[in-house]
Design a protein around this motif. Structure first.
Motif, PDB file in Angstrom:
ATOM      1  N   THR A  34       0.831  -1.207   0.000  1.00  0.00           N
ATOM      2  CA  THR A  34       0.000   0.000   0.000  1.00  0.00           C
ATOM      3  C   THR A  34       0.861   1.251   0.000  1.00  0.00           C
ATOM      4  N   VAL A  35       1.919   1.250   0.801  1.00  0.00           N
ATOM      5  CA  VAL A  35       2.844   2.393   0.807  1.00  0.00           C
ATOM      6  C   VAL A  35       3.443   2.586  -0.579  1.00  0.00           C
ATOM      7  N   PHE A  36       3.852   1.477  -1.201  1.00  0.00           N
ATOM      8  CA  PHE A  36       4.435   1.550  -2.543  1.00  0.00           C
ATOM      9  C   PHE A  36       3.431   2.103  -3.555  1.00  0.00           C
ATOM     10  N   LEU A 103      11.704   0.173  -3.686  1.00  0.00           N
ATOM     11  CA  LEU A 103      10.504   1.013  -3.702  1.00  0.00           C
ATOM     12  C   LEU A 103      10.805   2.348  -4.368  1.00  0.00           C
ATOM     13  N   VAL A 104      11.841   3.024  -3.906  1.00  0.00           N
ATOM     14  CA  VAL A 104      12.144   4.368  -4.421  1.00  0.00           C
ATOM     15  C   VAL A 104      12.601   4.305  -5.877  1.00  0.00           C
ATOM     16  N   VAL A 197      -5.857  -6.299   3.897  1.00  0.00           N
ATOM     17  CA  VAL A 197      -5.147  -5.215   4.582  1.00  0.00           C
ATOM     18  C   VAL A 197      -4.975  -4.032   3.645  1.00  0.00           C
ATOM     19  N   ALA A 198      -4.594  -4.314   2.398  1.00  0.00           N
ATOM     20  CA  ALA A 198      -4.427  -3.234   1.423  1.00  0.00           C
ATOM     21  C   ALA A 198      -5.749  -2.504   1.176  1.00  0.00           C
ATOM     22  N   LEU A 199      -6.857  -3.254   1.098  1.00  0.00           N
ATOM     23  CA  LEU A 199      -8.167  -2.616   0.928  1.00  0.00           C
ATOM     24  C   LEU A 199      -8.499  -1.725   2.121  1.00  0.00           C
ATOM     25  N   ARG A 200      -8.230  -2.214   3.318  1.00  0.00           N
ATOM     26  CA  ARG A 200      -8.515  -1.436   4.533  1.00  0.00           C
ATOM     27  C   ARG A 200      -7.708  -0.148   4.576  1.00  0.00           C
ATOM     28  N   LEU A 201      -6.500  -0.193   4.014  1.00  0.00           N
ATOM     29  CA  LEU A 201      -5.629   0.984   4.038  1.00  0.00           C
ATOM     30  C   LEU A 201      -5.883   1.923   2.862  1.00  0.00           C
TER      31      LEU A 201
END
Length: 455
Positions: A34-36, A103-104, A197-201
Protein backbone atom coordinates in the motif's frame (compact mmCIF):
# COMPACT_ATOMS: atom_id res chain seq x y z
CA UNK A 1 -5.65 -45.09 17.97
CA UNK A 2 -2.74 -43.26 19.54
CA UNK A 3 -0.96 -43.00 16.18
CA UNK A 4 -4.05 -41.44 14.55
CA UNK A 5 -4.36 -38.91 17.36
CA UNK A 6 -0.69 -37.95 17.04
CA UNK A 7 -1.06 -37.50 13.28
CA UNK A 8 -4.11 -35.27 13.54
CA UNK A 9 -2.70 -33.26 16.44
CA UNK A 10 0.53 -32.62 14.53
CA UNK A 11 -1.35 -31.50 11.44
CA UNK A 12 -3.59 -29.24 13.52
CA UNK A 13 -0.57 -27.61 15.17
CA UNK A 14 0.99 -27.12 11.71
CA UNK A 15 -2.16 -25.39 10.48
CA UNK A 16 -2.14 -23.06 13.50
CA UNK A 17 1.57 -22.34 13.14
CA UNK A 18 1.43 -21.44 9.47
CA UNK A 19 -1.81 -19.52 9.87
CA UNK A 20 -0.01 -17.25 12.34
CA UNK A 21 3.17 -16.97 10.28
CA UNK A 22 1.32 -16.32 7.00
CA UNK A 23 -1.04 -13.82 8.61
CA UNK A 24 1.92 -11.84 9.90
CA UNK A 25 3.53 -11.87 6.46
CA UNK A 26 0.24 -10.86 4.84
CA UNK A 27 -0.14 -7.88 7.18
CA UNK A 28 3.42 -6.71 6.55
CA UNK A 29 3.17 -7.12 2.79
CA UNK A 30 -0.27 -5.48 2.66
CA UNK A 31 1.12 -2.44 4.46
CA UNK A 32 4.31 -2.36 2.39
CA UNK A 33 2.50 -2.72 -0.93
CA UNK A 34 0.00 0.00 0.00
CA UNK A 35 2.84 2.39 0.81
CA UNK A 36 4.44 1.55 -2.54
CA UNK A 37 1.20 2.01 -4.53
CA UNK A 38 0.31 5.28 -2.80
CA UNK A 39 3.81 6.64 -3.30
CA UNK A 40 3.70 5.64 -6.96
CA UNK A 41 0.29 7.29 -7.48
CA UNK A 42 1.49 10.50 -5.83
CA UNK A 43 4.74 10.59 -7.80
CA UNK A 44 2.98 9.81 -11.10
CA UNK A 45 0.44 12.55 -10.50
CA UNK A 46 3.19 15.04 -9.69
CA UNK A 47 5.24 14.05 -12.73
CA UNK A 48 2.28 14.61 -15.04
CA UNK A 49 2.35 18.29 -14.11
CA UNK A 50 5.71 18.58 -15.88
CA UNK A 51 5.19 19.29 -19.60
CA UNK A 52 6.81 16.71 -21.88
CA UNK A 53 8.03 14.75 -18.86
CA UNK A 54 9.33 11.88 -21.00
CA UNK A 55 12.17 14.16 -22.17
CA UNK A 56 13.68 13.73 -18.69
CA UNK A 57 13.95 9.95 -19.09
CA UNK A 58 17.77 9.92 -19.42
CA UNK A 59 18.06 11.55 -16.00
CA UNK A 60 15.31 9.30 -14.60
CA UNK A 61 17.06 6.06 -15.65
CA UNK A 62 20.38 7.45 -14.43
CA UNK A 63 18.94 8.29 -10.99
CA UNK A 64 17.27 4.88 -10.64
CA UNK A 65 20.40 3.03 -11.74
CA UNK A 66 22.65 5.03 -9.38
CA UNK A 67 20.34 4.44 -6.42
CA UNK A 68 20.35 0.67 -6.92
CA UNK A 69 24.05 0.39 -7.75
CA UNK A 70 25.20 2.40 -4.73
CA UNK A 71 22.77 1.27 -2.04
CA UNK A 72 21.45 -2.23 -2.90
CA UNK A 73 22.78 -4.03 -6.01
CA UNK A 74 20.43 -6.95 -5.18
CA UNK A 75 17.52 -4.69 -6.17
CA UNK A 76 18.65 -4.47 -9.81
CA UNK A 77 16.43 -5.61 -12.66
CA UNK A 78 12.87 -6.84 -12.29
CA UNK A 79 12.15 -7.88 -8.72
CA UNK A 80 10.41 -11.24 -9.14
CA UNK A 81 13.44 -12.67 -10.94
CA UNK A 82 15.72 -11.69 -8.05
CA UNK A 83 13.35 -13.26 -5.53
CA UNK A 84 13.23 -16.54 -7.48
CA UNK A 85 17.02 -16.53 -7.52
CA UNK A 86 17.13 -15.92 -3.75
CA UNK A 87 14.69 -18.78 -3.09
CA UNK A 88 16.70 -21.28 -5.15
CA UNK A 89 20.23 -20.20 -4.26
CA UNK A 90 20.08 -18.57 -0.80
CA UNK A 91 17.07 -20.23 0.86
CA UNK A 92 15.22 -16.93 0.59
CA UNK A 93 17.78 -14.72 2.30
CA UNK A 94 17.18 -11.12 1.12
CA UNK A 95 18.95 -8.03 2.53
CA UNK A 96 16.63 -5.58 4.27
CA UNK A 97 18.12 -2.67 2.30
CA UNK A 98 16.44 -4.04 -0.83
CA UNK A 99 12.99 -2.98 0.44
CA UNK A 100 13.33 0.85 0.52
CA UNK A 101 15.76 0.98 -2.40
CA UNK A 102 13.51 -1.08 -4.68
CA UNK A 103 10.50 1.01 -3.70
CA UNK A 104 12.14 4.37 -4.42
CA UNK A 105 13.98 3.25 -7.58
CA UNK A 106 10.80 1.80 -9.10
CA UNK A 107 8.75 4.87 -8.25
CA UNK A 108 11.37 7.05 -9.95
CA UNK A 109 11.41 4.82 -13.05
CA UNK A 110 7.65 4.48 -13.48
CA UNK A 111 6.71 8.04 -12.56
CA UNK A 112 9.35 9.34 -14.96
CA UNK A 113 7.95 7.32 -17.86
CA UNK A 114 10.09 4.18 -17.85
CA UNK A 115 8.38 1.12 -19.30
CA UNK A 116 8.18 -1.44 -16.50
CA UNK A 117 5.70 -3.01 -14.10
CA UNK A 118 4.79 -2.72 -10.46
CA UNK A 119 4.43 -6.40 -9.50
CA UNK A 120 8.18 -7.09 -9.38
CA UNK A 121 8.84 -4.45 -6.72
CA UNK A 122 5.78 -5.61 -4.79
CA UNK A 123 7.03 -9.21 -4.87
CA UNK A 124 10.55 -8.17 -3.90
CA UNK A 125 9.29 -5.87 -1.14
CA UNK A 126 7.01 -8.64 0.10
CA UNK A 127 9.77 -11.23 0.00
CA UNK A 128 12.16 -8.83 1.72
CA UNK A 129 9.68 -8.19 4.53
CA UNK A 130 9.09 -11.94 4.87
CA UNK A 131 12.84 -12.55 5.06
CA UNK A 132 13.18 -9.88 7.75
CA UNK A 133 10.26 -11.47 9.60
CA UNK A 134 12.06 -14.83 9.43
CA UNK A 135 15.12 -13.22 11.02
CA UNK A 136 13.02 -11.87 13.89
CA UNK A 137 11.28 -15.21 14.42
CA UNK A 138 14.62 -17.07 14.15
CA UNK A 139 13.15 -19.82 11.99
CA UNK A 140 15.25 -22.42 10.17
CA UNK A 141 16.20 -22.14 6.51
CA UNK A 142 13.33 -24.32 5.29
CA UNK A 143 10.72 -22.21 7.07
CA UNK A 144 12.45 -19.02 5.90
CA UNK A 145 12.09 -20.23 2.33
CA UNK A 146 8.40 -20.88 2.86
CA UNK A 147 7.87 -17.43 4.37
CA UNK A 148 9.61 -15.77 1.42
CA UNK A 149 7.39 -17.67 -1.03
CA UNK A 150 4.41 -16.41 1.00
CA UNK A 151 5.83 -12.91 0.52
CA UNK A 152 5.88 -13.39 -3.26
CA UNK A 153 2.26 -14.52 -3.27
CA UNK A 154 1.10 -11.72 -1.00
CA UNK A 155 2.95 -9.10 -3.04
CA UNK A 156 1.40 -10.30 -6.30
CA UNK A 157 -2.05 -10.58 -4.72
CA UNK A 158 -2.03 -7.11 -3.19
CA UNK A 159 -0.64 -5.22 -6.18
CA UNK A 160 -3.26 -6.58 -8.61
CA UNK A 161 -6.13 -7.34 -6.24
CA UNK A 162 -6.17 -11.05 -7.13
CA UNK A 163 -5.65 -13.01 -3.88
CA UNK A 164 -6.22 -16.51 -5.26
CA UNK A 165 -4.19 -16.03 -8.44
CA UNK A 166 -1.48 -14.33 -6.40
CA UNK A 167 -1.23 -17.28 -4.02
CA UNK A 168 -0.99 -19.75 -6.89
CA UNK A 169 1.51 -17.59 -8.77
CA UNK A 170 3.92 -17.69 -5.82
CA UNK A 171 4.07 -21.51 -5.78
CA UNK A 172 3.86 -21.99 -9.56
CA UNK A 173 6.46 -19.51 -10.82
CA UNK A 174 9.46 -21.05 -9.02
CA UNK A 175 9.66 -24.32 -10.97
CA UNK A 176 8.29 -24.91 -14.45
CA UNK A 177 5.83 -27.78 -14.28
CA UNK A 178 5.73 -28.18 -10.49
CA UNK A 179 3.92 -26.56 -7.60
CA UNK A 180 5.02 -26.39 -3.97
CA UNK A 181 1.97 -27.90 -2.30
CA UNK A 182 3.55 -27.72 1.15
CA UNK A 183 3.48 -23.90 0.87
CA UNK A 184 0.10 -23.59 -0.82
CA UNK A 185 -1.93 -23.16 2.37
CA UNK A 186 0.22 -20.38 3.90
CA UNK A 187 0.41 -18.66 0.51
CA UNK A 188 -3.38 -18.54 0.36
CA UNK A 189 -3.52 -17.12 3.87
CA UNK A 190 -0.84 -14.51 3.13
CA UNK A 191 -2.46 -13.51 -0.17
CA UNK A 192 -5.97 -13.11 1.25
CA UNK A 193 -4.77 -11.27 4.37
CA UNK A 194 -2.50 -8.96 2.35
CA UNK A 195 -5.32 -8.17 -0.08
CA UNK A 196 -7.76 -7.23 2.68
CA UNK A 197 -5.15 -5.21 4.58
CA UNK A 198 -4.43 -3.23 1.42
CA UNK A 199 -8.17 -2.62 0.93
CA UNK A 200 -8.52 -1.44 4.53
CA UNK A 201 -5.63 0.98 4.04
CA UNK A 202 -7.28 2.53 1.00
CA UNK A 203 -5.72 0.67 -1.92
CA UNK A 204 -7.98 0.44 -4.96
CA UNK A 205 -8.03 -2.22 -7.65
CA UNK A 206 -9.88 -0.97 -10.76
CA UNK A 207 -10.78 -4.32 -12.31
CA UNK A 208 -12.00 -3.81 -15.85
CA UNK A 209 -15.49 -5.13 -16.43
CA UNK A 210 -16.11 -6.53 -19.87
CA UNK A 211 -19.28 -5.96 -21.87
CA UNK A 212 -21.60 -8.99 -22.15
CA UNK A 213 -19.65 -11.98 -23.39
CA UNK A 214 -20.39 -12.96 -27.00
CA UNK A 215 -21.77 -16.39 -27.75
CA UNK A 216 -18.93 -18.67 -28.69
CA UNK A 217 -19.50 -21.38 -31.29
CA UNK A 218 -17.55 -24.46 -32.26
CA UNK A 219 -15.48 -22.43 -34.71
CA UNK A 220 -14.79 -19.95 -31.91
CA UNK A 221 -13.12 -22.73 -29.91
CA UNK A 222 -10.73 -23.25 -32.82
CA UNK A 223 -10.12 -19.52 -32.83
CA UNK A 224 -9.34 -19.63 -29.09
CA UNK A 225 -6.69 -22.30 -29.74
CA UNK A 226 -5.28 -20.16 -32.54
CA UNK A 227 -5.30 -17.19 -30.16
CA UNK A 228 -3.33 -19.27 -27.65
CA UNK A 229 -0.75 -20.04 -30.34
CA UNK A 230 -0.63 -16.35 -31.26
CA UNK A 231 -0.07 -15.32 -27.62
CA UNK A 232 2.59 -18.01 -27.16
CA UNK A 233 4.51 -16.57 -30.11
CA UNK A 234 4.05 -13.04 -28.72
CA UNK A 235 5.42 -14.30 -25.39
CA UNK A 236 8.47 -15.67 -27.22
CA UNK A 237 8.95 -12.31 -28.90
CA UNK A 238 8.83 -10.49 -25.57
CA UNK A 239 11.26 -12.93 -23.92
CA UNK A 240 13.77 -12.75 -26.77
CA UNK A 241 13.57 -8.95 -27.00
CA UNK A 242 14.20 -8.73 -23.25
CA UNK A 243 17.24 -11.02 -23.60
CA UNK A 244 18.52 -9.02 -26.56
CA UNK A 245 18.29 -5.73 -24.68
CA UNK A 246 20.12 -7.15 -21.69
CA UNK A 247 22.90 -8.60 -23.86
CA UNK A 248 23.34 -5.43 -25.90
CA UNK A 249 23.75 -3.18 -22.86
CA UNK A 250 26.00 -5.73 -21.15
CA UNK A 251 28.33 -5.88 -24.17
CA UNK A 252 28.75 -2.13 -24.28
CA UNK A 253 32.10 -1.30 -22.77
CA UNK A 254 30.75 1.95 -21.37
CA UNK A 255 30.45 3.20 -17.83
CA UNK A 256 27.11 2.26 -16.26
CA UNK A 257 26.04 5.92 -16.15
CA UNK A 258 26.51 6.28 -19.91
CA UNK A 259 24.44 3.14 -20.48
CA UNK A 260 21.65 4.63 -18.37
CA UNK A 261 21.75 7.89 -20.33
CA UNK A 262 21.70 5.98 -23.62
CA UNK A 263 18.72 3.91 -22.50
CA UNK A 264 16.82 7.03 -21.47
CA UNK A 265 17.64 8.69 -24.78
CA UNK A 266 16.34 5.70 -26.74
CA UNK A 267 13.10 5.84 -24.75
CA UNK A 268 12.78 9.54 -25.61
CA UNK A 269 13.11 8.61 -29.29
CA UNK A 270 10.36 5.99 -28.93
CA UNK A 271 8.09 8.46 -27.15
CA UNK A 272 8.72 11.26 -29.66
CA UNK A 273 8.68 9.42 -32.98
CA UNK A 274 6.50 6.50 -31.92
CA UNK A 275 4.00 7.02 -29.14
CA UNK A 276 4.16 7.94 -25.47
CA UNK A 277 1.60 5.20 -24.82
CA UNK A 278 4.48 2.68 -24.91
CA UNK A 279 6.11 4.39 -21.93
CA UNK A 280 5.15 4.04 -18.27
CA UNK A 281 2.66 1.43 -17.12
CA UNK A 282 0.38 1.82 -20.14
CA UNK A 283 -2.79 1.25 -18.11
CA UNK A 284 -4.89 3.62 -20.22
CA UNK A 285 -4.04 1.76 -23.42
CA UNK A 286 -4.86 -1.56 -21.79
CA UNK A 287 -8.19 -0.17 -20.62
CA UNK A 288 -9.02 0.92 -24.17
CA UNK A 289 -8.32 -2.54 -25.52
CA UNK A 290 -10.41 -4.21 -22.81
CA UNK A 291 -13.30 -1.92 -23.67
CA UNK A 292 -13.26 -3.00 -27.31
CA UNK A 293 -11.23 -0.26 -28.98
CA UNK A 294 -8.70 -1.16 -31.67
CA UNK A 295 -5.06 -0.72 -30.62
CA UNK A 296 -2.11 0.05 -32.95
CA UNK A 297 -0.74 -2.99 -34.77
CA UNK A 298 2.82 -2.27 -33.62
CA UNK A 299 1.95 -2.09 -29.91
CA UNK A 300 3.24 -5.63 -29.19
CA UNK A 301 6.69 -4.93 -30.61
CA UNK A 302 7.18 -1.38 -29.36
CA UNK A 303 6.13 -2.12 -25.80
CA UNK A 304 8.51 -5.08 -25.73
CA UNK A 305 11.36 -2.91 -27.01
CA UNK A 306 10.61 -0.08 -24.56
CA UNK A 307 10.54 -2.48 -21.60
CA UNK A 308 13.76 -4.16 -22.72
CA UNK A 309 15.55 -0.81 -22.96
CA UNK A 310 14.21 0.40 -19.61
CA UNK A 311 15.33 -2.64 -17.60
CA UNK A 312 18.44 -3.37 -19.64
CA UNK A 313 19.86 0.13 -19.17
CA UNK A 314 19.38 0.24 -15.41
CA UNK A 315 15.75 1.15 -14.78
CA UNK A 316 13.88 -0.58 -11.97
CA UNK A 317 10.52 -2.30 -12.14
CA UNK A 318 8.67 -5.51 -12.90
CA UNK A 319 7.62 -7.23 -16.10
CA UNK A 320 4.08 -8.47 -15.46
CA UNK A 321 2.39 -5.14 -16.23
CA UNK A 322 4.24 -4.96 -19.59
CA UNK A 323 3.21 -8.59 -20.10
CA UNK A 324 -0.41 -7.54 -19.56
CA UNK A 325 0.04 -4.67 -22.05
CA UNK A 326 1.62 -6.91 -24.70
CA UNK A 327 -1.02 -9.61 -24.10
CA UNK A 328 -3.87 -7.14 -24.43
CA UNK A 329 -2.37 -5.74 -27.63
CA UNK A 330 -1.74 -9.24 -29.05
CA UNK A 331 -5.32 -10.37 -28.37
CA UNK A 332 -6.64 -7.11 -29.76
CA UNK A 333 -4.62 -7.45 -32.97
CA UNK A 334 -5.75 -11.06 -33.39
CA UNK A 335 -9.38 -9.93 -33.11
CA UNK A 336 -8.81 -7.15 -35.65
CA UNK A 337 -7.51 -9.69 -38.14
CA UNK A 338 -10.04 -12.48 -37.63
CA UNK A 339 -13.03 -11.50 -35.45
CA UNK A 340 -13.53 -7.75 -34.92
CA UNK A 341 -16.68 -8.41 -32.88
CA UNK A 342 -14.52 -10.07 -30.21
CA UNK A 343 -12.11 -7.15 -29.64
CA UNK A 344 -12.80 -6.83 -25.92
CA UNK A 345 -13.01 -10.56 -25.21
CA UNK A 346 -9.85 -11.49 -27.09
CA UNK A 347 -7.96 -8.58 -25.50
CA UNK A 348 -8.87 -9.95 -22.07
CA UNK A 349 -7.97 -13.52 -23.00
CA UNK A 350 -4.70 -12.30 -24.51
CA UNK A 351 -3.80 -10.50 -21.28
CA UNK A 352 -3.86 -13.71 -19.26
CA UNK A 353 -2.65 -16.07 -22.01
CA UNK A 354 0.55 -14.11 -22.52
CA UNK A 355 1.25 -14.25 -18.78
CA UNK A 356 0.86 -18.04 -18.95
CA UNK A 357 3.34 -18.28 -21.82
CA UNK A 358 5.93 -15.76 -20.67
CA UNK A 359 6.02 -16.78 -16.98
CA UNK A 360 5.08 -20.49 -17.38
CA UNK A 361 2.17 -20.05 -14.96
CA UNK A 362 -0.94 -21.32 -16.81
CA UNK A 363 -2.93 -22.14 -13.66
CA UNK A 364 -2.35 -18.77 -11.98
CA UNK A 365 -3.14 -16.99 -15.25
CA UNK A 366 -6.39 -18.95 -15.69
CA UNK A 367 -7.51 -18.13 -12.15
CA UNK A 368 -6.58 -14.49 -12.68
CA UNK A 369 -8.92 -14.38 -15.69
CA UNK A 370 -11.78 -15.40 -13.40
CA UNK A 371 -10.85 -12.86 -10.71
CA UNK A 372 -10.45 -10.01 -13.19
CA UNK A 373 -13.14 -10.73 -15.78
CA UNK A 374 -15.65 -13.16 -14.26
CA UNK A 375 -16.41 -16.86 -14.47
CA UNK A 376 -17.85 -16.68 -18.01
CA UNK A 377 -14.34 -16.11 -19.28
CA UNK A 378 -12.91 -19.14 -17.45
CA UNK A 379 -13.07 -21.98 -20.03
CA UNK A 380 -11.86 -19.87 -22.96
CA UNK A 381 -9.08 -18.15 -21.03
CA UNK A 382 -7.91 -21.46 -19.54
CA UNK A 383 -7.74 -23.07 -22.99
CA UNK A 384 -5.75 -20.16 -24.45
CA UNK A 385 -3.46 -20.09 -21.40
CA UNK A 386 -2.56 -23.77 -21.74
CA UNK A 387 -1.87 -23.46 -25.47
CA UNK A 388 0.27 -20.36 -24.94
CA UNK A 389 2.17 -22.12 -22.14
CA UNK A 390 3.01 -25.02 -24.48
CA UNK A 391 3.90 -22.87 -27.49
CA UNK A 392 6.33 -20.73 -25.46
CA UNK A 393 8.47 -23.83 -24.98
CA UNK A 394 11.40 -24.02 -22.60
CA UNK A 395 11.81 -20.27 -22.21
CA UNK A 396 10.79 -17.87 -19.48
CA UNK A 397 10.75 -14.19 -18.68
CA UNK A 398 12.33 -15.33 -15.38
CA UNK A 399 15.69 -16.97 -16.26
CA UNK A 400 16.18 -18.32 -12.71
CA UNK A 401 13.04 -20.44 -13.00
CA UNK A 402 13.93 -24.14 -12.61
CA UNK A 403 12.87 -26.64 -15.26
CA UNK A 404 10.91 -29.33 -13.46
CA UNK A 405 8.91 -31.09 -16.18
CA UNK A 406 8.81 -31.71 -19.91
CA UNK A 407 6.24 -29.86 -22.00
CA UNK A 408 6.00 -32.64 -24.56
CA UNK A 409 6.62 -36.38 -24.44
CA UNK A 410 8.49 -36.03 -27.75
CA UNK A 411 10.99 -33.50 -26.38
CA UNK A 412 13.65 -33.93 -23.76
CA UNK A 413 15.50 -31.28 -21.75
CA UNK A 414 17.57 -31.73 -18.57
CA UNK A 415 15.43 -30.96 -15.54
CA UNK A 416 16.57 -29.50 -12.25
CA UNK A 417 18.52 -26.59 -13.74
CA UNK A 418 17.67 -22.90 -14.29
CA UNK A 419 16.15 -22.15 -17.68
CA UNK A 420 18.96 -19.65 -18.31
CA UNK A 421 21.46 -22.56 -18.31
CA UNK A 422 19.41 -24.70 -20.69
CA UNK A 423 21.37 -24.95 -23.92
CA UNK A 424 19.57 -27.58 -25.98
CA UNK A 425 16.20 -29.28 -26.20
CA UNK A 426 16.43 -32.56 -28.09
CA UNK A 427 13.89 -34.67 -29.90
CA UNK A 428 13.51 -38.04 -28.24
CA UNK A 429 14.64 -41.00 -30.28
CA UNK A 430 11.73 -43.02 -31.56
CA UNK A 431 11.45 -46.24 -29.61
CA UNK A 432 10.30 -49.31 -31.51
CA UNK A 433 7.80 -51.44 -29.63
CA UNK A 434 9.21 -54.61 -28.09
CA UNK A 435 8.21 -57.76 -29.97
CA UNK A 436 9.02 -60.97 -28.11
CA UNK A 437 10.75 -63.70 -30.09
CA UNK A 438 8.83 -66.97 -30.68
CA UNK A 439 9.56 -69.40 -27.91
CA UNK A 440 11.29 -72.61 -28.91
CA UNK A 441 9.85 -75.57 -26.98
CA UNK A 442 12.27 -77.53 -24.87
CA UNK A 443 12.97 -81.01 -26.23
CA UNK A 444 11.79 -82.51 -22.96
CA UNK A 445 8.58 -80.44 -22.96
CA UNK A 446 5.48 -82.49 -23.83
CA UNK A 447 3.50 -81.37 -26.83
CA UNK A 448 -0.26 -81.44 -27.26
CA UNK A 449 -0.20 -81.73 -31.01
CA UNK A 450 -2.34 -78.61 -31.43
CA UNK A 451 -1.56 -74.90 -31.95
CA UNK A 452 -2.17 -72.62 -28.93
CA UNK A 453 -5.48 -70.83 -28.82
CA UNK A 454 -4.88 -67.02 -29.04
CA UNK A 455 -8.47 -65.98 -28.78
Amino acid sequence: MKEHFTEQATLFISVIKWSCYATLVGILVGCGTTVFLRTLNWASGTAQLVPQQYLLLPLVILASSALVRWLAPEAAGHGTEKVIEAVHKRMGKIPVAVIPVKLVATVITLAGGGSAGKEGPAAQIGAGLASACADLLRVNDVDRRKLVICGISAGFATVFGTPVAGAIFGVEVLVLGQMFYDVLFPCFVAGVVGYHVALRLGASFPHDLLPPMPTFSGWSMIEIIMLGVWCGLAALLLIEVMKLGERCFAKLGWHWSLKALLGGLLLVVIGHFGSQTYLGLGLETMHQGLQGQALPAGAVLWKSVATSITLGSGGSGGVVTPIFFVGTAAGNLFAQLFSPEYLAAYSAIGLTALLAGAANTPIAASVMAIELFGSEMAPYAALACMVSFLIAGYRSIYPSQILGAQKSASLEAPTGMPISELRQVTLKARQTPFTPKPRTPDKHEPTTGTEPDHR
